[in-house]
Write a protein that holds these residues in place. Structure first.
Motif, short mmCIF file in Angstrom:
data_model
loop_
_atom_site.label_atom_id
_atom_site.label_comp_id
_atom_site.label_asym_id
_atom_site.label_seq_id
_atom_site.Cartn_x
_atom_site.Cartn_y
_atom_site.Cartn_z
N PRO A 284 -23.83 4.69 0.85
CA PRO A 284 -24.86 4.71 -0.19
C PRO A 284 -24.32 4.19 -1.52
O PRO A 284 -23.28 4.67 -2.00
N GLY A 285 -24.98 3.21 -2.07
CA GLY A 285 -24.57 2.66 -3.36
C GLY A 285 -23.36 1.75 -3.31
O GLY A 285 -22.89 1.30 -4.35
N ASN A 286 -22.87 1.49 -2.10
CA ASN A 286 -21.67 0.64 -1.97
C ASN A 286 -22.02 -0.71 -1.36
O ASN A 286 -23.03 -0.85 -0.66
N GLU A 287 -21.18 -1.67 -1.61
CA GLU A 287 -21.34 -2.97 -0.96
C GLU A 287 -20.86 -2.87 0.49
O GLU A 287 -20.04 -2.02 0.83
N ARG A 288 -21.38 -3.76 1.31
CA ARG A 288 -20.93 -3.81 2.69
C ARG A 288 -19.46 -4.22 2.72
O ARG A 288 -19.04 -5.12 2.02
N GLU A 289 -18.71 -3.55 3.58
CA GLU A 289 -17.26 -3.75 3.65
C GLU A 289 -16.83 -4.05 5.08
O GLU A 289 -17.24 -3.36 6.01
N GLY A 290 -16.03 -5.08 5.23
CA GLY A 290 -15.46 -5.38 6.53
C GLY A 290 -14.35 -4.40 6.84
O GLY A 290 -13.42 -4.26 6.05
N VAL A 291 -14.44 -3.72 7.96
CA VAL A 291 -13.49 -2.66 8.32
C VAL A 291 -12.42 -3.17 9.28
O VAL A 291 -11.23 -2.92 9.07
N ALA A 292 -12.83 -3.85 10.33
CA ALA A 292 -11.87 -4.30 11.34
C ALA A 292 -12.40 -5.56 12.02
O ALA A 292 -13.61 -5.71 12.20
N PHE A 293 -11.46 -6.45 12.36
CA PHE A 293 -11.83 -7.74 12.94
C PHE A 293 -10.92 -8.04 14.13
O PHE A 293 -9.73 -7.69 14.12
N MET A 294 -11.47 -8.71 15.13
CA MET A 294 -10.66 -9.24 16.23
C MET A 294 -11.49 -10.30 16.93
O MET A 294 -12.72 -10.28 16.87
N ASN A 295 -10.81 -11.23 17.60
CA ASN A 295 -11.59 -12.18 18.39
C ASN A 295 -11.75 -11.66 19.81
O ASN A 295 -11.12 -10.68 20.20
N ARG A 296 -12.64 -12.29 20.54
CA ARG A 296 -12.98 -11.78 21.88
C ARG A 296 -11.77 -11.82 22.80
O ARG A 296 -11.69 -11.06 23.76
N ALA A 297 -10.83 -12.70 22.51
CA ALA A 297 -9.61 -12.78 23.32
C ALA A 297 -8.70 -11.59 23.07
O ALA A 297 -7.74 -11.38 23.81
N GLY A 298 -8.99 -10.83 22.01
CA GLY A 298 -8.16 -9.68 21.70
C GLY A 298 -7.12 -9.93 20.63
O GLY A 298 -6.29 -9.07 20.35
N GLY A 299 -7.18 -11.11 20.02
CA GLY A 299 -6.20 -11.44 18.99
C GLY A 299 -6.79 -11.48 17.60
O GLY A 299 -7.94 -11.09 17.39
N ASP A 300 -5.98 -11.95 16.66
CA ASP A 300 -6.42 -12.11 15.25
C ASP A 300 -6.99 -10.81 14.71
O ASP A 300 -8.05 -10.79 14.08
N ILE A 301 -6.28 -9.70 14.93
CA ILE A 301 -6.74 -8.38 14.53
C ILE A 301 -6.34 -8.11 13.09
O ILE A 301 -5.21 -8.40 12.68
N SER A 302 -7.28 -7.56 12.34
CA SER A 302 -6.98 -7.15 10.97
C SER A 302 -7.86 -5.98 10.59
O SER A 302 -8.92 -5.76 11.18
N TYR A 303 -7.41 -5.22 9.60
CA TYR A 303 -8.11 -4.05 9.12
C TYR A 303 -8.14 -4.05 7.60
O TYR A 303 -7.21 -4.54 6.95
N THR A 304 -9.16 -3.45 7.04
CA THR A 304 -9.13 -3.21 5.62
C THR A 304 -8.10 -2.12 5.33
O THR A 304 -7.84 -1.25 6.17
N ASP A 305 -7.47 -2.19 4.17
CA ASP A 305 -6.34 -1.31 3.88
C ASP A 305 -6.66 0.17 4.04
O ASP A 305 -5.81 0.95 4.50
N SER A 306 -7.84 0.57 3.68
CA SER A 306 -8.18 1.99 3.66
C SER A 306 -8.24 2.63 5.05
O SER A 306 -8.24 3.87 5.16
N VAL A 307 -8.29 1.83 6.11
CA VAL A 307 -8.38 2.40 7.45
C VAL A 307 -7.15 2.11 8.30
O VAL A 307 -7.07 2.58 9.45
N LYS A 308 -6.21 1.36 7.78
CA LYS A 308 -5.01 1.02 8.56
C LYS A 308 -4.28 2.29 8.98
O LYS A 308 -4.07 3.20 8.19
N GLY A 309 -3.90 2.32 10.24
CA GLY A 309 -3.21 3.49 10.78
C GLY A 309 -4.15 4.58 11.26
O GLY A 309 -3.70 5.54 11.92
N ARG A 310 -5.42 4.48 10.94
CA ARG A 310 -6.40 5.51 11.37
C ARG A 310 -7.45 4.94 12.32
O ARG A 310 -7.92 5.66 13.21
N PHE A 311 -7.83 3.70 12.14
CA PHE A 311 -8.87 3.07 12.98
C PHE A 311 -8.22 2.04 13.90
O PHE A 311 -7.25 1.38 13.53
N THR A 312 -8.81 1.89 15.08
CA THR A 312 -8.34 0.89 16.03
C THR A 312 -9.53 0.15 16.62
O THR A 312 -10.45 0.78 17.17
#
Length: 125
Positions: free
Chosen positions: A41-69
């Motif tokens: 609520p009241g926030n901009e949309r934020e990208g949390v986690a990314f990967m390609n269908r092959a399972g590579g090019d994985i990245s996370y936003t800093d606030s979820v690193k180590g907690r989200f997979t």
């Protein structure tokens, strides 16, 4: 055309865990970028986690690193987001998204071509 349907949201207490799922229908090439976004609520949309269908090019936003997979089941075309050690600030509507461009390109502008309807995550303190 790609159709995306999220599920798995809910209400949990801080420190708890949830697993979000995104069932994808339609053609998704190995190189396509698959991602999870969130918007509170009241926030901009934020990208949390990314990967390609092959399972590579994985990245996370800093606030979820180590907690989200982020992961995917290539056989069922399902994208997952495992969320652990949840915090109240993780509360948001979570959306999955797919784009034909590589993650290294599309995550800069967040202009994904296909979006799901979202699933709500609420974390109480």
């Amino acid at each position: 055309q790609v159709q995306l349907v999220e599920s798995g949201g809910g209400s949990v207490q801080a420190g708890g865990s949830l697993r979000l799922s995104c069932a994808a229908r339609g053609y998704i090439a190995i190189s396509y970028c698959m991602a999870w976004f969130r918007q509170g609520p009241g926030n901009e949309r934020e990208g949390v986690a990314f990967m390609n269908r092959a399972g590579g090019d994985i990245s996370y936003t800093d606030s979820v690193k180590g907690r989200f997979t982020i992961s995917r089941d290539i056989n069922t075309n399902t994208l997952y987001l495992e969320m652990a050690a949840l915090k109240p600030e993780d509360s948001a509507m979570y959306y999955c998204a797919v784009d034909p461009r590589p993650c290294s390109s599309v995550r800069r502008d967040g202009a994904f071509s296909y979006w799901g309807q979202g699933t709500q995550v609420t974390v109480s303190s």
